[in-house]
Write an enzyme that holds these catalytic residues in place. Structure first.
Site, mmCIF file in Angstrom:
data_model
loop_
_atom_site.group_PDB
_atom_site.id
_atom_site.type_symbol
_atom_site.label_atom_id
_atom_site.label_comp_id
_atom_site.label_asym_id
_atom_site.label_seq_id
_atom_site.Cartn_x
_atom_site.Cartn_y
_atom_site.Cartn_z
ATOM 1 N N GLY A 70 0.805 -1.216 0.000
ATOM 2 C CA GLY A 70 0.000 0.000 0.000
ATOM 3 C C GLY A 70 0.837 1.265 0.000
ATOM 4 O O GLY A 70 0.513 2.239 -0.694
ATOM 5 N N THR A 71 1.930 1.264 0.754
ATOM 6 C CA THR A 71 2.769 2.468 0.856
ATOM 7 C C THR A 71 3.301 2.866 -0.518
ATOM 8 O O THR A 71 3.224 4.036 -0.918
ATOM 9 C CB THR A 71 3.936 2.208 1.829
ATOM 10 O OG1 THR A 71 3.380 1.838 3.103
ATOM 11 C CG2 THR A 71 4.810 3.430 2.002
ATOM 12 N N ASN A 150 -7.871 3.359 9.187
ATOM 13 C CA ASN A 150 -7.322 2.156 9.810
ATOM 14 C C ASN A 150 -7.359 2.180 11.331
ATOM 15 O O ASN A 150 -7.237 1.149 11.969
ATOM 16 C CB ASN A 150 -5.876 1.943 9.342
ATOM 17 C CG ASN A 150 -5.040 3.195 9.419
ATOM 18 O OD1 ASN A 150 -5.400 4.233 8.846
ATOM 19 N ND2 ASN A 150 -3.935 3.145 10.125
ATOM 20 N N GLN A 178 -7.582 -0.669 3.716
ATOM 21 C CA GLN A 178 -8.400 -1.351 4.747
ATOM 22 C C GLN A 178 -9.714 -1.907 4.189
ATOM 23 O O GLN A 178 -10.417 -2.631 4.900
ATOM 24 C CB GLN A 178 -8.707 -0.386 5.906
ATOM 25 C CG GLN A 178 -7.482 -0.029 6.744
ATOM 26 C CD GLN A 178 -6.921 -1.195 7.557
ATOM 27 O OE1 GLN A 178 -7.605 -2.177 7.844
ATOM 28 N NE2 GLN A 178 -5.655 -1.103 7.937
ATOM 29 N N HIS A 200 -1.749 -7.965 2.454
ATOM 30 C CA HIS A 200 -1.700 -8.541 3.814
ATOM 31 C C HIS A 200 -2.862 -8.102 4.692
ATOM 32 O O HIS A 200 -3.000 -8.574 5.821
ATOM 33 C CB HIS A 200 -0.344 -8.281 4.480
ATOM 34 C CG HIS A 200 -0.082 -6.872 4.936
ATOM 35 N ND1 HIS A 200 -0.077 -6.519 6.256
ATOM 36 C CD2 HIS A 200 0.212 -5.749 4.251
ATOM 37 C CE1 HIS A 200 0.232 -5.227 6.370
ATOM 38 N NE2 HIS A 200 0.410 -4.735 5.159
ATOM 39 N N THR A 236 12.145 -6.852 -10.352
ATOM 40 C CA THR A 236 11.623 -8.185 -10.681
ATOM 41 C C THR A 236 10.317 -8.437 -9.931
ATOM 42 O O THR A 236 10.245 -8.237 -8.719
ATOM 43 C CB THR A 236 12.672 -9.265 -10.301
ATOM 44 O OG1 THR A 236 13.867 -8.954 -11.008
ATOM 45 C CG2 THR A 236 12.199 -10.659 -10.644
ATOM 46 N N CYS A 326 1.899 1.024 12.431
ATOM 47 C CA CYS A 326 3.045 1.703 11.803
ATOM 48 C C CYS A 326 3.574 2.832 12.664
ATOM 49 O O CYS A 326 4.712 3.240 12.524
ATOM 50 C CB CYS A 326 2.652 2.276 10.453
ATOM 51 S SG CYS A 326 1.816 1.097 9.432
HETATM 52 N N1 PLP Z 1 -2.829 2.708 4.117
HETATM 53 C C1 PLP Z 1 -3.532 2.240 5.158
HETATM 54 C C2 PLP Z 1 -4.897 2.782 5.426
HETATM 55 C C3 PLP Z 1 -2.994 1.244 5.981
HETATM 56 O O1 PLP Z 1 -3.707 0.793 7.024
HETATM 57 C C4 PLP Z 1 -1.699 0.760 5.706
HETATM 58 C C5 PLP Z 1 -1.067 -0.251 6.587
HETATM 59 O O2 PLP Z 1 -1.326 -0.349 7.749
HETATM 60 C C6 PLP Z 1 -1.000 1.271 4.594
HETATM 61 C C7 PLP Z 1 -1.600 2.249 3.824
HETATM 62 C C8 PLP Z 1 0.350 0.773 4.231
HETATM 63 O O3 PLP Z 1 0.253 -0.449 3.564
HETATM 64 P P1 PLP Z 1 1.512 -1.442 3.476
HETATM 65 O O4 PLP Z 1 1.715 -2.009 4.829
HETATM 66 O O5 PLP Z 1 1.100 -2.492 2.469
HETATM 67 O O6 PLP Z 1 2.649 -0.635 2.963
#
Ligand code: PLP
Length: 376
Positions: A70-71, A150, A178, A200, A236, A326
């Site tokens: 996601g990041t 989240n 989410q 995940h 890759t 995080c």
């Molecule tokens: N965006 C939201 C709303 C999240 O809850 C998270 C992870 O907790 C992320 C982005 C980041 O995703 P990733 O852990 O796959 O980088």
């Protein structure tokens, strides 16, 4: 006793997902860019996965770009809007994940964008009239609003926001980390330009996700290097991860309604249990409104019990969190935006289909047990 109620941080891998991934570690290990049979076989699977995901979301396969999660998907969307589409005016909310918020604040510090926040009330309801005013009064904008938060689980009306963005010709990005795999996303019907997802959070593997980028919307490479992903994302491809992501999303869509009903039942059971046994408990944001919050998240505040509740629960084998995984240890920007009284304990419970009603009863009993000596 071991009870995992921190599924907003990450979910356990589904067994079927693990089984689908294993051959891509052991037998089909080729590099999708290789020209020989090992590579061609993996490339074919990769494109099949892209097609499957696009099909589930009513998108085109060339609109799906696999990422490390996601990041990276959020960062790529933002970079694409600011560098690719040369947008300077950005509108967002105080509730975004740091993957969005820190990226935007960094660009603001560098003088590359002006950043406006949509007003909200004490429960985190976004003022969409304010969004409209911001859209009306500025040049072409980039709007970044997450589908669900989240930490507190508030769901935002992304269909309405997409319509407003279309009216004012703004580019719309939504972080669905989410909600992907928990709600239906129809990208033909809802005009979203960029969407970020991560495997995940719906029983897929860690370190893999995707960015949806609507045809005709600029896409700027975040990672530069090889020509993978149609020259849009170098590196890759993580084939085992992508196979796992695809299997997890297929499974999620196959059983979406029954999983939702089951998990919503667990959440209601916990709400009732806490209301009946824990005095002075309050629910953060809109998380106790079934229709307006993520059915997988319940965030509560309790008066200071003079004890570290998260640690006590952890000692009893119950995994919950105070907020986002995080930003562990740091004050939550989401709770601060809601002006949740400092000194209150906040617990985020987050559920999955692998939790049981018995576990919920045990959590209520454990929390009551921890709080009783304190109250006495
Ligand atoms: N965006 C939201 C709303 C999240 O809850 C998270 C992870 O907790 C992320 C982005 C980041 O995703 P990733 O852990 O796959 O980088």
């Amino acid at each position: 006793m071991k009870i995992y109620l921190d599924n907003a941080a990450t979910t356990p891998l589904a067994k079927e997902v693990f089984e689908a991934m294993t051959p891509f570690f052991l037998q089909h290990f080729g590099n999708a860019s290789s020209q020989h049979a090992f590579g061609r076989e993996v490339k074919a699977t990769l494109e099949q996965c892209r097609q499957t995901i696009a099909g589930l979301l009513h998108a085109h396969p060339d609109e799906i770009i696999f990422t490390s999660g996601g990041t990276e998907a959020d960062n790529t969307a933002i970079l694409s809007a600011v560098e690719g589409a040369r947008i300077k005016n950005v509108i967002t909310t105080r509730f975004e994940h740091h993957a969005v918020l820190h990226t935007l604040q960094h660009l603001q510090k560098e003088g590359k964008i002006t950043l406006n926040y949509i007003e909200h009330d004490q429960r985190g309801n976004l003022n969409l009239q304010h969004l409209e005013q911001l859209l009306e009064t500025s040049e072409k904008s980039f709007v970044s609003v997450m589908h669900a938060n989240n930490e507190i689980g508030n769901l935002n009306d992304i269909e309405k926001i997409a319509t407003l963005c279309e009216r004012y010709k703004a580019i719309f990005h939504t972080d669905t980390v989410q909600t992907m795999g928990h709600y239906v996303h129809n990208l033909q019907r809802v005009k979203i330009h960029y969407l970020a997802a991560s495997a995940h959070k719906f029983h897929g593997p860690k370190g893999v996700g995707f960015l949806y980028c609507r045809r005709g919307t600029p896409l700027t490479q975040l990672l530069k290097g090889g020509g993978q992903e149609a020259r849009l994302r170098a590196g890759t491809e993580n084939i085992a991860g992508i196979v796992g992501l695809t299997k997890a999303l297929e499974l999620a869509y196959e059983h979406l309604d029954s999983h939702q009903a089951y998990i919503q039942g667990l959440k209601s059971q916990l709400i009732n249990g806490l209301l009946n046994h824990v005095p002075h408990i309050t629910f953060n944001g809109r998380c106790s409104d079934a229709d307006k919050s993520l059915y997988t998240v319940l965030s509560v505040s309790l008066p200071d019990a003079g004890t570290d509740l998260l640690r006590c629960l952890d000692h009893l084998g119950i995994a919950v969190s105070g907020g986002s995984a995080c930003s562990a240890g740091a004050a939550s920007h989401v709770l601060s935006a809601l002006k949740i009284t400092p000194g209150k304990h906040t617990i985020r419970f987050s559920f999955s289909r692998f939790n049981t009603p018995h576990e919920i009863d045990q959590v209520v009993a454990s929390l009551t047990g921890i709080l009783q000596p304190v109250a006495a």
